[in-house]
Design an enzyme around this catalytic site. Structure first.
Site, mmCIF file in Angstrom:
data_model
loop_
_atom_site.group_PDB
_atom_site.id
_atom_site.type_symbol
_atom_site.label_atom_id
_atom_site.label_comp_id
_atom_site.label_asym_id
_atom_site.label_seq_id
_atom_site.Cartn_x
_atom_site.Cartn_y
_atom_site.Cartn_z
ATOM 1 C CE LYS A 47 -0.484 -35.520 -5.534
ATOM 2 N NZ LYS A 47 -0.903 -34.200 -6.070
ATOM 3 N N GLY A 48 0.361 -38.636 -11.724
ATOM 4 C CA GLY A 48 -0.261 -39.712 -12.493
ATOM 5 C C GLY A 48 0.672 -40.806 -12.979
ATOM 6 C CD GLU A 103 3.266 -36.145 -18.376
ATOM 7 O OE1 GLU A 103 2.534 -36.841 -17.638
ATOM 8 O OE2 GLU A 103 3.312 -34.910 -18.297
ATOM 9 C CG ASP A 104 -0.312 -39.741 -16.214
ATOM 10 O OD1 ASP A 104 0.512 -38.829 -16.380
ATOM 11 O OD2 ASP A 104 -1.412 -39.561 -15.681
ATOM 12 C CG ASP A 107 -5.807 -33.418 -22.680
ATOM 13 O OD1 ASP A 107 -6.135 -33.285 -23.865
ATOM 14 O OD2 ASP A 107 -6.595 -33.200 -21.747
ATOM 15 C CE LYS A 135 -7.845 -37.039 -22.980
ATOM 16 N NZ LYS A 135 -8.781 -36.078 -22.373
ATOM 17 C CG ASP A 163 -6.526 -37.311 -10.293
ATOM 18 O OD1 ASP A 163 -5.883 -37.066 -11.335
ATOM 19 O OD2 ASP A 163 -6.974 -36.409 -9.561
ATOM 20 N NE ARG A 169 -3.728 -39.336 -7.918
ATOM 21 C CZ ARG A 169 -3.477 -38.430 -8.867
ATOM 22 N NH1 ARG A 169 -3.031 -38.825 -10.029
ATOM 23 N NH2 ARG A 169 -3.667 -37.142 -8.647
#
Ligand code: PRP
Length: 187
Positions: A47-48, A103-104, A107, A135, A163, A169
């Site tokens: 969802k990000g 993508e948000d 990681d 990251k 989130d 969010r």
């Protein structure tokens, strides 16, 4: 990254609304140049990604189609041994299309690696990746990220679509979630 500014929850603001806007505009300009004369099939990873995707799209000047995929990772502490499950799949074939996966945050890279394998099976003409955040760790990515906005340290961030337990969010900036403050953030 040190900052003195805190948001209304008392979280340090890592990346301000203004910094995000500037970066999104710069990223969109790169994409406008790279995809000139072509149509992009955008795939957002829910969802990000939904806030970043919406803002990026409004800065694009090339034709786009938009779809979303939602995945969950299980059985991993964010390590490569996890299992990824598709909760919501894309529609259409993507064959011979120029696919840009949004993508948000990347990681461990586990989700991205899975999605790249999955999308390649659909035989797109090209497949690129954009992530707002990356990251700063040595991910074993199957393909380098083509566009990213900010490299961040290994910290938990929220806001601008991202989130913590489903919350935050809606923040228009990206904030640091400090471990010692997590329990005081809920009503
Ligand atoms: C985030 C983000 C990526 C993934 C990256 O999603 O949107 O999809 O984690 O992590 P990785 O590189 O370690 O695989 P999240 O699991 O938080 O779900 P959400 O976007 O639905 O909030």
């Amino acid at each position: 990254m040190e900052t003195e500014i805190r948001n209304s929850y008392g979280m340090p603001v890592l990346i301000s609304k203004q910094e995000i806007e500037k970066k999104v505009s710069e990223l969109a300009e790169l994409i406008n140049q790279d995809y000139r004369g072509r149509e992009i099939s955008i795939i957002g990873t829910l969802k990000g990604c939904f806030v970043f995707t919406a803002d990026l799209l409004r800065n694009l000047r090339v034709p786009v189609k938009v779809d979303f995929i939602e995945v969950s990772s299980y059985g991993h502490e964010k390590t490569s041994s996890g299992v990824v499950r598709i909760n919501k799949d894309i529609q259409g074939s993507l064959e011979n299309e120029h696919v840009l996966l949004i993508e948000d945050i990347v990681d461990t890279g586990h989700t991205l690696n899975y999605l790249l394998d999955y999308l390649r099976l659909r035989r797109p003409a090209s497949l690129k990746v954009i992530s707002l955040l990356l990251k700063e760790k040595k991910q074993r990515l199957k393909k380098p990220i083509d566009y990213f906005g900010f490299a961040i340290e290994d910290q938990f961030v929220v806001g601008y679509g991202m989130d913590f337990r489903g919350r935050f969010r809606e923040l228009d900036h990206i904030a640091l979630l400090e471990e010692e403050n997590q329990d005081s953030l809920f009503f």
